[in-house]
Design an enzyme around this catalytic site. Structure first.
Site, mmCIF file in Angstrom:
data_model
loop_
_atom_site.group_PDB
_atom_site.id
_atom_site.type_symbol
_atom_site.label_atom_id
_atom_site.label_comp_id
_atom_site.label_asym_id
_atom_site.label_seq_id
_atom_site.Cartn_x
_atom_site.Cartn_y
_atom_site.Cartn_z
ATOM 1 N N ASN A 55 -4.394 15.656 3.346
ATOM 2 C CA ASN A 55 -4.107 14.745 2.236
ATOM 3 C C ASN A 55 -5.079 13.580 2.312
ATOM 4 O O ASN A 55 -4.860 12.630 3.074
ATOM 5 C CB ASN A 55 -2.656 14.270 2.319
ATOM 6 C CG ASN A 55 -2.287 13.267 1.224
ATOM 7 O OD1 ASN A 55 -3.147 12.820 0.470
ATOM 8 N ND2 ASN A 55 -1.028 12.901 1.161
ATOM 9 N N ARG A 59 -4.034 18.392 -0.785
ATOM 10 C CA ARG A 59 -3.774 17.512 -1.920
ATOM 11 C C ARG A 59 -5.053 17.435 -2.748
ATOM 12 O O ARG A 59 -6.115 17.046 -2.253
ATOM 13 C CB ARG A 59 -3.401 16.115 -1.438
ATOM 14 C CG ARG A 59 -3.217 15.115 -2.580
ATOM 15 C CD ARG A 59 -3.378 13.700 -2.067
ATOM 16 N NE ARG A 59 -3.200 12.715 -3.116
ATOM 17 C CZ ARG A 59 -3.710 11.481 -3.075
ATOM 18 N NH1 ARG A 59 -4.442 11.113 -2.032
ATOM 19 N NH2 ARG A 59 -3.506 10.632 -4.053
ATOM 20 N N HIS A 110 -0.474 10.443 -8.317
ATOM 21 C CA HIS A 110 0.533 10.274 -7.246
ATOM 22 C C HIS A 110 1.733 11.189 -7.459
ATOM 23 O O HIS A 110 2.840 10.910 -6.990
ATOM 24 C CB HIS A 110 0.999 8.816 -7.138
ATOM 25 C CG HIS A 110 -0.066 7.874 -6.667
ATOM 26 N ND1 HIS A 110 -0.316 6.675 -7.287
ATOM 27 C CD2 HIS A 110 -0.954 7.973 -5.637
ATOM 28 C CE1 HIS A 110 -1.316 6.073 -6.660
ATOM 29 N NE2 HIS A 110 -1.721 6.843 -5.658
ATOM 30 N N GLY A 135 0.265 1.338 -2.579
ATOM 31 C CA GLY A 135 -0.587 1.483 -1.418
ATOM 32 C C GLY A 135 -1.988 1.048 -1.785
ATOM 33 O O GLY A 135 -2.171 0.274 -2.734
ATOM 34 N N GLY A 143 -4.030 2.883 -3.183
ATOM 35 C CA GLY A 143 -3.914 3.345 -4.559
ATOM 36 C C GLY A 143 -2.493 3.055 -4.994
ATOM 37 O O GLY A 143 -1.552 3.224 -4.207
ATOM 38 N N ARG A 196 -9.741 -0.898 -6.823
ATOM 39 C CA ARG A 196 -9.818 -0.473 -8.220
ATOM 40 C C ARG A 196 -9.193 -1.513 -9.144
ATOM 41 O O ARG A 196 -8.220 -2.170 -8.793
ATOM 42 C CB ARG A 196 -9.120 0.877 -8.396
ATOM 43 C CG ARG A 196 -9.941 2.046 -7.922
ATOM 44 C CD ARG A 196 -9.136 3.330 -7.915
ATOM 45 N NE ARG A 196 -8.442 3.541 -6.648
ATOM 46 C CZ ARG A 196 -7.524 4.467 -6.442
ATOM 47 N NH1 ARG A 196 -7.163 5.262 -7.428
ATOM 48 N NH2 ARG A 196 -6.962 4.605 -5.265
ATOM 49 N N GLY A 213 4.747 -0.470 -0.406
ATOM 50 C CA GLY A 213 6.127 -0.462 -0.884
ATOM 51 C C GLY A 213 7.137 -0.246 0.226
ATOM 52 O O GLY A 213 8.235 -0.817 0.213
ATOM 53 N N GLU A 214 6.774 0.563 1.216
ATOM 54 C CA GLU A 214 7.694 0.866 2.318
ATOM 55 C C GLU A 214 7.725 -0.223 3.373
ATOM 56 O O GLU A 214 8.740 -0.383 4.067
ATOM 57 C CB GLU A 214 7.288 2.186 2.978
ATOM 58 C CG GLU A 214 7.410 3.397 2.081
ATOM 59 C CD GLU A 214 6.700 4.616 2.654
ATOM 60 O OE1 GLU A 214 6.487 4.642 3.893
ATOM 61 O OE2 GLU A 214 6.348 5.524 1.879
ATOM 62 N N ASN A 215 6.638 -0.989 3.517
ATOM 63 C CA ASN A 215 6.504 -1.869 4.676
ATOM 64 C C ASN A 215 6.435 -3.352 4.380
ATOM 65 O O ASN A 215 6.639 -4.160 5.287
ATOM 66 C CB ASN A 215 5.246 -1.473 5.466
ATOM 67 C CG ASN A 215 5.334 -0.068 6.024
ATOM 68 O OD1 ASN A 215 6.195 0.228 6.836
ATOM 69 N ND2 ASN A 215 4.450 0.813 5.573
ATOM 70 N N GLU A 258 4.372 13.192 1.086
ATOM 71 C CA GLU A 258 3.556 14.120 0.305
ATOM 72 C C GLU A 258 3.199 15.359 1.114
ATOM 73 O O GLU A 258 3.101 16.463 0.561
ATOM 74 C CB GLU A 258 2.274 13.415 -0.148
ATOM 75 C CG GLU A 258 2.506 12.249 -1.093
ATOM 76 C CD GLU A 258 1.316 11.331 -1.181
ATOM 77 O OE1 GLU A 258 0.855 11.076 -2.316
ATOM 78 O OE2 GLU A 258 0.837 10.864 -0.138
#
Length: 390
Positions: A8, A91, A179, A208, A210, A239, A328-330, A377
């Site tokens: 991935n 991926r 995603h 993340g 991205g 980006r 988002g998780e951390n 993923e």
């Protein structure tokens, strides 16, 4: 025993994993090469999540995804020399109009995917380089592509088109969304842990390096912040995110910039890096006392709130918000900044639960449930690769 290898490749990272090839694949080891192109670091964990390896990569391996991939494969082979890799799941960021399901990679399929490189120049080349490397390393194994765009292929027309002459839509100029493997996993996780929420109106924020957001109705994608390319929507590590097309005309006509120069600007010099002038990495920005870092974070969270309101409108309401992805998780701070001031839409978080990174971080009084669910993923890819041989 048969095994499945998963690759991935992200814009600055490479996740990988070795799974058994059973009906419900179980991870034997998972790893991450982070910060590729800079101070890259390789980590490897066993099935229990315990650290097996954590080391800095030498400059020649840290430079690009090719070097990172070879370093990852060497560590897997050293620790599992008897592994029988029967399938490699990849991926692939862009599947275009044609690929809405996992597919075995043949020369024809690879050629068709190479034509999509201009649609995702920051990712597709790395994805396909991983395919070629895996084919050379495991010539007898099935090579299976899983697409980030596939989850969004059933969008209604109004969420799939641009207001351009219809001929361009017919040629493939449309909103693809990305995603999708992450959103697929979150949809399945919600079905298991909160079936009532899964059946309702949910916005998932995959944040993340991205970043994008997806509005789901009954577990299926209805709308996404990303569009024709992986540039649209939220600002990201390097980006730009949403941009007035007139800016591109200005850059060409007044600044004299070529298409490759504009591409490099939008994909590699913008986003958090461009806004701050410091770093593309949220961890670095959060630790910085520079006001430019604060401004970059403020813009990032402002755009998330703005897109959250738009997706709630597309869904005709909102029952839950899910944070996932590395940030988002951390990052409790980012979740706090996003949710603060969103009481008008029914969001109220429990600050202590948020600080502890609990699964449910909304307060008892919040009309909208707010959750933190780590994405996986790699498991989605492993399942698809294992099924390909059935």
């Amino acid at each position: 025993m048969a095994h499945v290898l998963v690759l991935n490749a992200g814009s600055s990272s490479l996740k990988f994993g070795l799974f058994d090839a059973g009906a419900d694949p179980q991870a034997l080891a998972t790893g991450l090469v982070d910060r590729i192109g800079g101070a890259a670091r390789l980590g490897l964990r066993n099935a229990a999540g315990e650290r097996m390896l954590d080391l800095d990569l030498p400059p020649e391996q840290a430079r690009d995804h090719h070097g990172a991939l070879h370093a990852a494969l060497a560590e897997i082979e050293a620790r599992f020399p008897d592994a029988q890799v029967v399938a490699v799941g990849h991926r692939i960021v862009h599947g275009g109009r044609d690929f809405a399901d996992p597919v075995e990679l043949t020369p024809d399929v690879i050629t068709r995917l190479q034509r999509l490189v201009p649609f995702a120049p920051l990712h597709q080349p790395h994805n396909l380089a991983g395919v070629q490397a895996a084919m050379a390393e495991f010539p007898q194994a099935r090579q299976v592509a899983c697409f980030d765009t596939a989850f969004h292929r059933a969008h209604p027309f109004v969420n799939d088109t641009f207001a351009l002459p219809r001929a361009y839509y017919d040629k493939g100029v449309r909103r693809y969304g990305f995603h999708g493997l992450s959103y697929d996993y979150i949809s399945g996780a919600l079905r298991q842990m909160a079936p009532t929420l899964h059946a309702g109106r949910v916005v998932v924020a995959h944040l993340g390096n991205g970043a994008s957001m997806c509005g789901m109705l009954a577990g299926r994608s209805l709308a996404s912040t990303m569009g024709f390319s992986a540039l649209d929507g939220l600002p990201m590590g390097t980006r730009s995110g949403q941009l007035d097309p007139g800016v591109l005309l200005y850059l060409m006509e007044q600044e004299g910039m070529s298409a490759p120069e504009i591409s490099d600007l939008l994909y590699r010099q913008s986003g958090l890096l461009g806004l701050s002038g410091i770093s593309h990495d949220m961890r670095t920005l959060e630790a910085s006392g520079d006001p430019r870092a604060r401004q970059a974070i403020d813009y990032f969270t402002f755009r998330i709130r703005r897109e959250l309101g738009g997706l709630a409108a597309a869904l005709d309401g909102l029952d839950a918000v899910v944070f996932t992805g590395g940030i988002g998780e951390n990052s409790a701070h980012i979740r706090h900044e996003v949710c603060t001031g969103m009481g008008w839409i029914g969001i109220e978080i429990d600050e202590e639960a948020n600080a502890r990174n609990e699964t449910v971080i909304s307060s008892d009084f919040s009309r909208v449930r707010v959750l933190v669910i780590p994405t996986n993923e790699e498991l989605v890819i492993a399942r698809a690769a294992a099924r390909a041989g059935e």
